[in-house]
Design an enzyme around this catalytic site. Structure first.
Site, PDB file in Angstrom:
ATOM      1  N   ARG A  68     -62.733  -1.556  -3.726  1.00  0.00           N
ATOM      2  CA  ARG A  68     -62.814  -2.950  -3.275  1.00  0.00           C
ATOM      3  C   ARG A  68     -62.296  -3.157  -1.855  1.00  0.00           C
ATOM      4  O   ARG A  68     -62.603  -4.177  -1.245  1.00  0.00           O
ATOM      5  CB  ARG A  68     -62.166  -3.858  -4.306  1.00  0.00           C
ATOM      6  CG  ARG A  68     -63.038  -3.905  -5.591  1.00  0.00           C
ATOM      7  CD  ARG A  68     -62.443  -4.750  -6.674  1.00  0.00           C
ATOM      8  NE  ARG A  68     -61.212  -4.222  -7.206  1.00  0.00           N
ATOM      9  CZ  ARG A  68     -61.113  -3.372  -8.225  1.00  0.00           C
ATOM     10  NH1 ARG A  68     -62.209  -2.952  -8.835  1.00  0.00           N
ATOM     11  NH2 ARG A  68     -59.943  -2.947  -8.639  1.00  0.00           N
ATOM     12  N   GLU A 105     -49.806   5.182 -13.060  1.00  0.00           N
ATOM     13  CA  GLU A 105     -49.011   4.866 -14.247  1.00  0.00           C
ATOM     14  C   GLU A 105     -49.152   5.954 -15.307  1.00  0.00           C
ATOM     15  O   GLU A 105     -48.188   6.337 -15.950  1.00  0.00           O
ATOM     16  CB  GLU A 105     -49.465   3.510 -14.798  1.00  0.00           C
ATOM     17  CG  GLU A 105     -48.571   2.987 -15.892  1.00  0.00           C
ATOM     18  CD  GLU A 105     -48.989   1.602 -16.347  1.00  0.00           C
ATOM     19  OE1 GLU A 105     -48.394   1.131 -17.314  1.00  0.00           O
ATOM     20  OE2 GLU A 105     -49.910   1.004 -15.748  1.00  0.00           O
TER      21      GLU A 105
END
Length: 183
Positions: A68, A105
């Site tokens: 993006r 993560e």
């Protein structure tokens, strides 16, 4: 540029970002920017606000983080007279690349950039749509600084402040238009 004060434009931008609960998994409040892209005035205001911030800062490189960052980076680069440099996932760039591995993560990822895309001493901003934990922006910073580029600032449309991604950037400034909550 565009009319209207900064606060009004940011409020409009914030209002057209759709929040989708429990996507892509339970507990995530997904910040969907596709609704912003459908609103030509809000999208233009978004680009204009970034351009207004960087137009007089002698920026020669706008580095966009896949994917993006590729939406916001090129129009900003064109408007301020800078080149656009894509920072991509592994295996997406032809030719010789340099790479930076970083932690996510749940695992690791790699970011790549073409060798020779930037030169030592150039001034850059890094653009992405969202900063969460800050790992991706930190990798982008490391990649550019490794080759001697001065990263002036990181710029994101949205920040999830409770995930403390800003902390991973050290003393590097982070500019965001919208602060969003994950709760």
């Amino acid at each position: 540029m565009t009319s209207g004060n900064v606060e009004d434009r940011i409020q409009k931008i914030s209002s057209v970002i759709r929040v989708i609960p429990d996507f892509p998994k339970p507990g995530i409040m997904f910040q969907d920017i596709t609704t912003l892209l459908l609103d030509t005035k809000a999208f233009k205001d978004c680009i204009d606000l970034f351009v207004e911030r960087y137009k007089d800062k002698n920026i020669s490189v706008v580095a966009g983080v896949e994917a993006r960052g590729f939406i916001f980076g090129p129009p900003i680069a064109l408007a301020i007279g800078a080149k656009f440099v894509p920072l991509r996932k592994p295996g997406k760039l032809p030719g010789e690349v340099i790479r930076e591995e970083y932690s996510l993560e749940y695992g690791k990822d790699i970011m790549e950039m073409h060798v020779g895309a930037v030169n030592a001493g150039e001034r850059a901003i890094i653009v992405d749509d969202l900063v969460a934990t800050g790992g991706t922006l930190r990798a982008a910073l490391n990649l550019l600084e490794h080759v001697g580029v001065e990263v002036v600032e990181c710029a994101c449309l949205i920040e999830l402040p409770e995930l403390k991604g800003r902390d991973r950037l050290g003393d590097k400034p982070l500019f965001v238009l919208v602060s969003a909550s994950q709760s």
